[in-house]
Design an enzyme around this catalytic site. Structure first.
Site, mmCIF file in Angstrom:
data_model
loop_
_atom_site.group_PDB
_atom_site.id
_atom_site.type_symbol
_atom_site.label_atom_id
_atom_site.label_comp_id
_atom_site.label_asym_id
_atom_site.label_seq_id
_atom_site.Cartn_x
_atom_site.Cartn_y
_atom_site.Cartn_z
ATOM 1 N N GLN A 222 0.822 -1.209 0.000
ATOM 2 C CA GLN A 222 0.000 0.000 0.000
ATOM 3 C C GLN A 222 0.859 1.263 0.000
ATOM 4 O O GLN A 222 0.346 2.365 -0.113
ATOM 5 C CB GLN A 222 -0.909 0.019 1.240
ATOM 6 C CG GLN A 222 -1.944 -1.088 1.261
ATOM 7 C CD GLN A 222 -2.834 -1.077 2.481
ATOM 8 O OE1 GLN A 222 -3.106 -2.125 3.032
ATOM 9 N NE2 GLN A 222 -3.296 0.079 2.927
ATOM 10 N N ARG A 368 -8.661 -0.571 8.117
ATOM 11 C CA ARG A 368 -9.478 0.600 7.832
ATOM 12 C C ARG A 368 -9.585 1.526 9.026
ATOM 13 O O ARG A 368 -10.666 1.822 9.524
ATOM 14 C CB ARG A 368 -10.870 0.140 7.414
ATOM 15 C CG ARG A 368 -11.084 0.294 5.912
ATOM 16 C CD ARG A 368 -12.460 -0.086 5.513
ATOM 17 N NE ARG A 368 -12.815 0.581 4.279
ATOM 18 C CZ ARG A 368 -13.835 0.231 3.521
ATOM 19 N NH1 ARG A 368 -14.609 -0.744 3.866
ATOM 20 N NH2 ARG A 368 -14.103 0.884 2.421
ATOM 21 N N CYS A 369 -8.416 1.996 9.470
ATOM 22 C CA CYS A 369 -8.414 2.821 10.674
ATOM 23 C C CYS A 369 -7.212 3.737 10.642
ATOM 24 O O CYS A 369 -6.116 3.309 10.347
ATOM 25 C CB CYS A 369 -8.315 1.923 11.901
ATOM 26 S SG CYS A 369 -8.009 2.818 13.420
ATOM 27 N N GLU A 738 -12.373 4.977 5.455
ATOM 28 C CA GLU A 738 -12.521 4.158 6.658
ATOM 29 C C GLU A 738 -13.661 4.600 7.562
ATOM 30 O O GLU A 738 -13.943 3.940 8.565
ATOM 31 C CB GLU A 738 -11.213 4.197 7.452
ATOM 32 C CG GLU A 738 -10.969 5.551 8.077
ATOM 33 C CD GLU A 738 -9.538 5.742 8.543
ATOM 34 O OE1 GLU A 738 -8.658 5.046 8.050
ATOM 35 O OE2 GLU A 738 -9.333 6.609 9.383
#
Ligand code: CDP
Length: 784
Positions: A222, A368-369, A738
């Site tokens: 990523q 997702r944070c 997110e």
């Protein structure tokens, strides 16, 4: 005159269908596992069966004798090249292959490199490891207790399992608020360990060319640029000789941010053997050894005075596993947890956190944070709901009364953030209206009178996304800035190169729309390229919903830079002065003479064929964006559930989600992001759990035990929006990727608690499985 279809530039605000889906739905995506290189070898790991054990010896001779095995790599071999340990993104160290001890079940102990993956896997079983089992530490409480075995005994000066203490806010002011309070509400809760579990697990193909020395790594990354720099620093390979290509990714959710032993061993093996090496992580390897999420024990207290929240006190204990490997800005050891004051105007707050090593896989912030924002949001939304019960007021009214008001923005929180913009009341009102809240509360009371248990849960979350500002927010010393490079070709078609990396978020469409908006090209005329460090500008990558706040802004700014040059060329073409030109999306027009105009396509052609004397040719630029602040998206979610009093099972009757991420670039993609996030939030609240037994065996090591919702379990979502632009983002956009995963778990848990709150229930721990609800029903005398 009516504007024809073709003339409408489908820039910001248009639900353009995702360009990338053309190849994905035809099965023409290009994932790392699709890559086969001549002479390629395969890597498989031998993983530790034990959570904590000393290694007295490793005998690889039987594995080496297997036909087709090219090499067996151990930690001892890596140590000869100074690669047995690697630095983590938090400044700790992590074993690449175990040398002295194994520290969690599933840790990589040795690797077999063979002609096929099957040979490699079989040979792993022939490696003989002499383990001396040690007591396993499976909770941070156990880790910090007197006499606990020291997990990281290889670290000089490390005499306990304590990693860090960190605090934020004003202790004295907070103590004072509590001393003055007329009520204190507290909650002890645990945000359990869960896993991002992307559809595609991690892996790579490492190809070190013995002739040129060029190292090409096709890698599930990523953050390809940051990874390349770290490879250069750790392995000593010159950075320009490393090319990381992150091809299509089958999801990431944070799981593909850390550097894993698989990447390092495959690269080292390719370097030593002189042939390409592929590592494909299997599902169990992914669930037991790569970046998990959460595992946070939280204690929160609210001081209340005359119906207002006057103080917040929080203590947290974080289970970081065997290596402190969180990817997070270096200034905050506990990540961005200090958003814990949430959407509320709380004058005093104090937060203390402690981190501990345990015999579990490392990680903590993935899924997702933005660096612990999820835990913070969960805690405050659970506390606020309970405070309303204790005060005997409606949870929606209590929130409204305590929200930061629109006129208070920019708002400085008690823990140090400056919130850019917000209108929490508007999002709440919209949610209540869509839900029919007042009627539902009446129905809830009527149902209760009939013996049915209905609950309504709310969560009014505020997030912080889009790190940097670069002076304060760095990872491994690298400023959290990102670049955008844009080139307009002579025929008016463009290529945009970005440092971020989509994992399915639709960047190829939304970033093209930003260029379209700024330059008046159609988005189809802009090709977005990401993921190849040789061909994209530097930046820290995609996670924590930072692509739109940072790279989206960089894209807008580079487009504007190009537009400024285009204006000079237009003045030359129209024989007018620059000041006399007016920009109308897609063309420059002479003020007061609308028949005299030139399009961006004409200007692009002229940039290569007909420029004013002395001007540099071409129409391209690069912009590195350093955000002045982060963005603060928010929303209110409402969930309605009904509990079966005979079994404790609960089902979702309604889920309304109103999000505000400022200006939406592509509303359809934003809605897709929110629906996916709500599904994950529901899953965390209801079923996803990575658990361990007392010997440190991971329970949740496959998708039969680690429950991921299918379409069957997933509730229907009703979406709404409000728009409060970010004042500092060039397009007014905030991140959104997110948001729903952050906001949703509290709404679901609050809904189940709400059904039982009248009987005194104040907490149920995630995942809220029917057996836990059944126990609560029994205790409250409500079971049937
Ligand atoms: O960093 P990541 O891509 O995961 O998250 P994001 O910046 O929140 O963007 C997720 C997707 O939603 C991207 O395709 C964005 O461009 C899109 N988005 C949007 O269209 N409008 C916004 N205000 C925020 C995101």
């Amino acid at each position: 005159m009516a504007v024809s279809e073709e003339q409408v530039i489908r820039g910001v605000g248009h639900s353009v269908k995702r360009f990338e889906d053309g190849r994905f739905i035809r099965g023409r995506g290009n994932y790392f596992d699709d890559i086969t290189l001549p002479g390629m070898l395969h890597l498989e790991f031998l993983r530790s069966p034990l959570a904590h054990a000393r290694i007295n010896g490793i005998d690889t001779s039987r594995a080496e004798a297997v036909p087709g095995v090219v090499a067996v790599v151990t930690g001892e071999l890596l140590a000869q090249h100074n690669l047995a340990w690697m630095p983590t993104l938090s400044g700790d160290t992590q074993a690449v292959l175990a040398t002295d001890k194994v520290r969690f079940q599933g840790q990589e102990v040795a690797a077999v490199i063979a002609e096929s993956a099957y040979i490699a896997k079989d040979a792993c079983e022939l490696i003989d490891v002499d383990y001396e089992p040690l007591e396993a530490v499976t909770s941070p409480q156990q880790a910090l207790a007197e006499g606990a075995p020291v997990i990281r005994d290889e670290k000089e000066g490390q005499t306990s399992n304590h990693i860090y203490d960190w605090e934020a806010g004003d202790k004295t002011a907070t103590d004072h608020a509590f001393a003055e309070a007329d009520k204190v509400v507290s909650l002890d809760t645990f945000y359990p360990r869960c896993h991002p579990a992307p559809l595609e697990c991690c892996g790579c193909v490492a190809d070190v060319d013995p002739a040129t020395g060029k190292t090409t790594i096709y890698m599930t990354s990523q953050a390809p640029h940051a990874h390349r720099t770290l490879f250069a620093l750790v392995a000593g390979i010159p950075e320009h000789k490393i090319r990381i290509i992150s091809p299509d990714l089958g999801g990431g959710f944070g799981n593909k941010v850390p550097i894993y032993p698989g990447y390092v061993v495959a690269t080292a093996a390719s370097l030593l053997i002189g042939r390409p090496v592929k590592w494909v992580e299997d599902r169990t390897g992914n669930l037991i050894s790569t970046g998990f999420a959460r595992d946070y024990h939280m204690h929160g207290e609210l001081a209340l005075k005359e119906g207002r929240i006057t103080g917040l006190r929080v203590n947290m204990l974080s289970d970081n596993g065997a290596f402190f490997a969180d990817a997070q800005p270096t200034i905050c050891k506990a990540g961005l947890f200090h958003i814990v004051t949430g959407s509320y105007d709380i004058p005093a707050a104090h937060v203390e956190t402690e981190g501990a090593y345990t015999n579990k896989a490392p990680g903590g912030v993935a899924y997702r944070c933005s660096f612990r924002v999820t835990e913070a949001s969960y805690l405050i939304e659970r506390l606020v709901q309970n405070a309303a019960y204790e005060l005997g007021v409606d949870p929606a009214d209590f929130r409204k009364q305590n929200f930061i008001k629109p006129e208070q923005f920019p708002y400085k929180s008690a823990t140090g953030f400056e919130y850019d913009s917000g209108d929490y009341g508007a999002a709440m009102e919209k949610t209540l209206e869509m839900l029919g809240y007042d009627d539902l509360r009446r129905e809830q009371a009527e149902a209760r009178a009939e013996g049915r248990l209905i609950g309504i849960g709310l969560a009014s979350f505020t997030e912080v996304v889009g790190a940097g500002h670069g002076a304060e927010y760095k990872i491994a010393g690298l400023r959290m800035n990102d670049g955008a490079e844009l080139r307009i070709h002579p025929t008016g078609k463009a290529v945009l190169k970005l440092s971020v990396k989509s994992q399915g978020q639709g960047h190829e469409t939304t970033f093209a729309q930003i260029v379209a908006e700024e330059l008046g090209l159609q988005p189809e005329d802009v090709e977005v390229q990401e993921g190849d460090t040789d061909h994209t500008p530097y930046g820290l990558g995609t996670y924590a919903s930072r692509s739109t706040p940072v790279s989206g802004a960089a894209t807008a700014m580079v487009s504007r830079r190009i537009r400024a040059k285009a204006q000079k060329i237009a003045a030359h073409l129209l024989e007018a002065s620059e000041e006399d030109l007016e920009w109308q999306q897609g063309k420059f027009v002479v003020k007061g003479a609308p028949e005299k105009s030139t399009t961006i396509q004409d200007i692009a052609f002229a940039a290569y064929t007909n420029i004013p004397e002395g001007m540099e040719g071409g129409l391209e630029g690069v912009y590195y964006y350093d955000p002045p602040n982060m963005t603060f998206p928010f929303g209110t979610y409402a969930v309605v559930v009904e509990i079966d009093r005979g079994t404790g099972a609960w089902k979702v009757l309604r889920c309304v989600a109103v999000d505000d991420c400022g200006v939406r670039i592509n509303p359809m993609i934003v809605e897709g992001q929110i629906m996916g996030g709500l599904t994950e939030g529901f899953a965390i609240a209801a079923m996803e759990l990575i658990d361990f037994d007392e010997e440190g065996n991971c329970i949740g090591a496959n998708l039969m035990d680690y429950l991921i919702p299918t379409a069957w379990e997933t509730p229907k979502f009703e979406l709404g929006e409000t728009v409060t632009p970010s004042p500092h983002h060039p397009l007014g956009a905030k991140g959104v990727g997110e948001s729903a995963t952050v906001g949703a778990p509290a709404a679901f848990v609050n809904a189940v608690v709400d059904a039982l709150a009248y009987a005194g229930v104040r907490n149920l721990e995630m995942p809220v499985t029917s057996d836990k609800v059944w126990a609560a029903l029994q205790e409250a005398g409500l079971a049937e």
